[in-house]
Design a protein around this motif. Structure first.
Motif, short mmCIF file in Angstrom:
data_model
loop_
_atom_site.label_atom_id
_atom_site.label_comp_id
_atom_site.label_asym_id
_atom_site.label_seq_id
_atom_site.Cartn_x
_atom_site.Cartn_y
_atom_site.Cartn_z
N THR A 169 -9.50 4.12 -13.30
CA THR A 169 -9.33 5.25 -14.21
C THR A 169 -10.01 4.97 -15.55
OG1 THR A 169 -7.25 5.76 -13.14
CG2 THR A 169 -7.60 6.73 -15.28
N VAL A 172 -13.89 5.26 -14.99
CA VAL A 172 -14.33 6.65 -14.87
C VAL A 172 -14.19 7.36 -16.23
CG1 VAL A 172 -13.85 8.88 -13.79
CG2 VAL A 172 -13.83 6.80 -12.41
N SER A 173 -13.08 7.10 -16.94
CA SER A 173 -12.90 7.73 -18.25
C SER A 173 -13.99 7.31 -19.22
CB SER A 173 -11.51 7.37 -18.81
OG SER A 173 -10.51 8.02 -18.07
N VAL A 176 -17.21 9.13 -18.30
CA VAL A 176 -17.13 10.55 -18.67
C VAL A 176 -17.25 10.69 -20.19
CG1 VAL A 176 -15.60 12.55 -18.74
CG2 VAL A 176 -15.84 11.27 -16.62
N LEU A 180 -21.33 11.24 -18.88
CA LEU A 180 -21.75 11.21 -17.47
C LEU A 180 -20.75 11.98 -16.61
CD1 LEU A 180 -22.59 7.45 -17.56
CD2 LEU A 180 -24.26 9.20 -16.91
N PRO A 181 -21.22 12.78 -15.68
CA PRO A 181 -20.30 13.56 -14.83
C PRO A 181 -19.71 12.70 -13.70
CG PRO A 181 -22.55 14.07 -14.24
CD PRO A 181 -22.63 13.08 -15.37
N ALA A 182 -18.95 11.67 -14.08
CA ALA A 182 -18.43 10.71 -13.10
C ALA A 182 -17.15 11.23 -12.45
CB ALA A 182 -18.15 9.38 -13.79
N VAL A 183 -17.03 11.02 -11.16
CA VAL A 183 -15.80 11.34 -10.43
C VAL A 183 -15.42 10.14 -9.57
CG1 VAL A 183 -15.95 13.86 -10.38
CG2 VAL A 183 -17.18 12.54 -8.68
N GLY A 184 -14.14 9.82 -9.58
CA GLY A 184 -13.66 8.67 -8.82
C GLY A 184 -13.45 9.02 -7.35
N LEU A 185 -13.89 8.13 -6.47
CA LEU A 185 -13.68 8.30 -5.03
C LEU A 185 -13.07 7.02 -4.46
CD1 LEU A 185 -17.13 9.85 -3.94
CD2 LEU A 185 -15.11 11.05 -4.70
N PRO A 186 -11.77 6.81 -4.62
CA PRO A 186 -11.17 5.59 -4.08
C PRO A 186 -11.31 5.54 -2.56
CG PRO A 186 -9.66 6.76 -5.55
CD PRO A 186 -10.78 7.68 -5.26
N VAL A 209 -20.66 15.25 -3.03
CA VAL A 209 -20.49 14.97 -4.46
C VAL A 209 -21.86 14.81 -5.13
CG1 VAL A 209 -19.68 13.21 -6.08
CG2 VAL A 209 -18.17 14.01 -4.25
N LEU A 214 -23.07 15.22 -9.39
CA LEU A 214 -22.00 14.38 -9.92
C LEU A 214 -22.31 12.91 -9.66
CD1 LEU A 214 -18.99 16.54 -8.69
CD2 LEU A 214 -19.62 16.16 -11.07
#
Lengths: 373, 373
Positions: A169, A172-173, A176, A180-186, A209, A214
């Motif tokens: 988290t 990714v935070s 962002v 950056l348009p980051a999204v987490g994919l665990p 994604v 992204l």
């Protein structure tokens, strides 16, 4: 380009090759992802096609030669990305990102520097390690050995995951916050392993994604296994290998806490950085003096052994691997797809990539990652 | 059990029915998930079969009658869980969990109290809302309306997700700290929506998580859609509805910031808590005076309207819904599958569940969730 450069080199006296540009610089036009006009625009896949149009190629001799070269030498990196193609798989090492000796401690400077450097990157996929997050819990409850371990409990499993998720988290935070348009994919619970190798991957969702522009961020995780021990650890290095196999990026970058692979522990006197390691299609080392994947020396160079084993497996696929120090100017170059002067490159032996040069010529200090001799 | 109680009630003068026990209390034997011996053991699915063996049923008249009752009245909740059966789907409302008026502020007391209360729960699935996390960003970038909105950007989408992930990590960490084997399962990118309804769910992975005795925690999320607008919001309420449809739990509990559904804004004088709302198989209200899902009053009762609409859809499936205030003793009862005295129940009209009683008899204060008159 490289094939042409090599042809030219054979005709003239050999010169040290310049740092090759693997990827084009990102477009400088503003886009809707661009939050801070004073910073370079963040990553997004360029819309340009794979090869330039033949008409233009016939009009310009250099373009024509490059086009012919790309047709003849598929191993040479094209200068543009196909739609949906992944340029970079980036491993943000746990040791680079965290202080491994201190419980759940992030190296904020490295994280924020890397986040800003990634803004100049193109179509990357990021995998980060766990470092001092999760490792303590995983060790206490024997999560890596799964339900067979007498210390194991599912509560320990969830403690391990909760700890890694805290780091995830924050990563990714930070990305962002850098625009950056980051999204987490665990990976849990969708990815599975068997004998520590990925046995079930979920690449379709990752491609969806990427198709939106992204920036997917995965991490080494505690996952279910297809074996009797029920669960285990999917390492970030193995995740990189599986992603490289599925996505075939142009380059894989490992950001470590040291400048690369050394012939002895990097803090030892006269430690030399190994510039290039060549492997064949079976993953056997064919060049790289005094380097072997089972060398004990690598266990004391900041946990490079697992990284090196994964890097060898990636290089034999035909994806070159650059290992360099995170948070440095060398990392900034590598994240733009250019090979920095201080790093270790792993390439497949049949690839026309850096010929000549003394791969043990540069000695580096561990702390700065810069050349000192 | 209830069928038997109703038969007995017809033979003797009517008495107010006791609070029915929907689920058995969790086993009190210690297990490997039990971290703190002074607290009740955490949730895990009981191994007992659906119906008692007929041999035992024929030996004991009450057991025999219960068995016959269960065979004849499938609507009556059985007293034991089938293997892999989900007992509870719990919605931790965003307004119960966070201060909706303050940016990214968690109600720590409610979160920690709920975490401890969940230790006495049995085989639950948890969904939490976003509250003051994500909502500000989603509103700023028009994420709910997707790429069609002029304010939309994928950076805004990732900012929304990053914010919700921060809350999610805190919720999972709090549950794990309370000794619960919680694991986070963010819906993105695996779940998709069409017209705000789930169009692609991933329940198989959730079942695999439940089969290990883990406690899955999902959340309302920004997800991809199957429509032209590319992305949208999957609300926690809709997620509860989809999970209830797929998993068919015994009970669905909505933990809100108020004691239930009122006939007018709960802070208004003489506001009365509606005890039972009955719906038919089409989701039409057949009992519940002055209550309708499109009543404007519900929009000012702590965002209960969306909750109520989802609850009606769940109740029409045959899954009773209990709406009560999070962090209170009533919530503790509901999380054990028992119906508290202060709550709103939504049930399907053909279900043999709370007969008799004045459903508008109890007036509750908003702050404490307890009966005041």
């Amino acid at each position: 380009m490289w094939a042409l450069a090599l042809t030219a080199a054979r005709l003239s006296p050999p010169l040290p090759p310049p740092p090759p540009t693997l990827l084009p610089l990102p477009p400088t036009t503003p886009n809707h992802l661009h939050a801070h006009p004073t910073l370079p625009p963040p990553c997004r896949p360029p819309p340009s096609p794979c090869l330039r149009p033949p008409l233009l190629a016939f009009l310009h001799p250099i373009t024509f030669l490059r086009w012919i070269s790309q047709l003849l030498h598929r191993r040479v990196w094209p200068t543009t990305l196909r739609p949906g193609e992944v340029a970079l798989v980036i491993k943000l090492g746990g040791s680079a990102l965290t202080d491994k000796t201190s419980f759940e401690t992030v190296k904020e400077r490295v994280l924020q520097t890397t986040a800003l450097q990634l803004r100049a990157s193109t179509a990357p996929v990021i995998v980060h390690g766990a470092g001092s997050f999760g490792h303590f819990q995983a060790h206490e409850f024997g999560v890596a050995r799964g339900a067979a371990d007498p210390r194991f409990s599912w509560l320990g499993f969830s403690q391990t995951r909760a700890s890694v998720s805290r780091l995830h988290t924050r990563v990714v935070s930070s990305l962002v916050a850098a625009g950056l348009p980051a999204v987490g994919l665990p990976p849990f619970p969708h990815w599975r392993t068997r004998e520590k190798r990925v046995s079930r991957a979920r690449v379709a969702e990752l491609r969806a994604v990427l198709a939106k522009g992204l920036l997917p961020v995965l991490h080494g995780d505690a996952v279910f296994t297809d074996e009797g021990r029920e669960c285990g650890i999917l390492s970030g290095d193995e995740l990189c290998r599986a992603l490289s196999e599925a996505l075939r990026p142009r380059l894989c970058v490992f950001l470590a806490s040291v400048a690369g692979v050394f012939d002895r522990p990097p803090e030892a006197p006269h430690a030399k950085l190994i510039r290039v390691i060549r492997v064949d299609r079976r993953g056997r080392l064919v060049e790289g003096p005094k380097v072997s994947t089972d060398s004990v020396a690598h266990d004391v160079t900041g946990g490079l052994r697992a990284k090196l084993e994964a890097a060898v497996q990636i290089a034999r696929l035909g994806v070159p691997v650059c290992i360099c120090e995170g948070g440095t100017g060398h990392a900034a170059m590598a994240l733009q797809g250019r090979i920095p002067s201080v790093c270790t490159m792993l390439v497949r032996s049949d690839h026309s990539f850096p010929e000549g040069g003394d791969y043990l010529a540069t000695s580096c200090s561990k702390s700065t990652g810069t050349s000192v001799s």
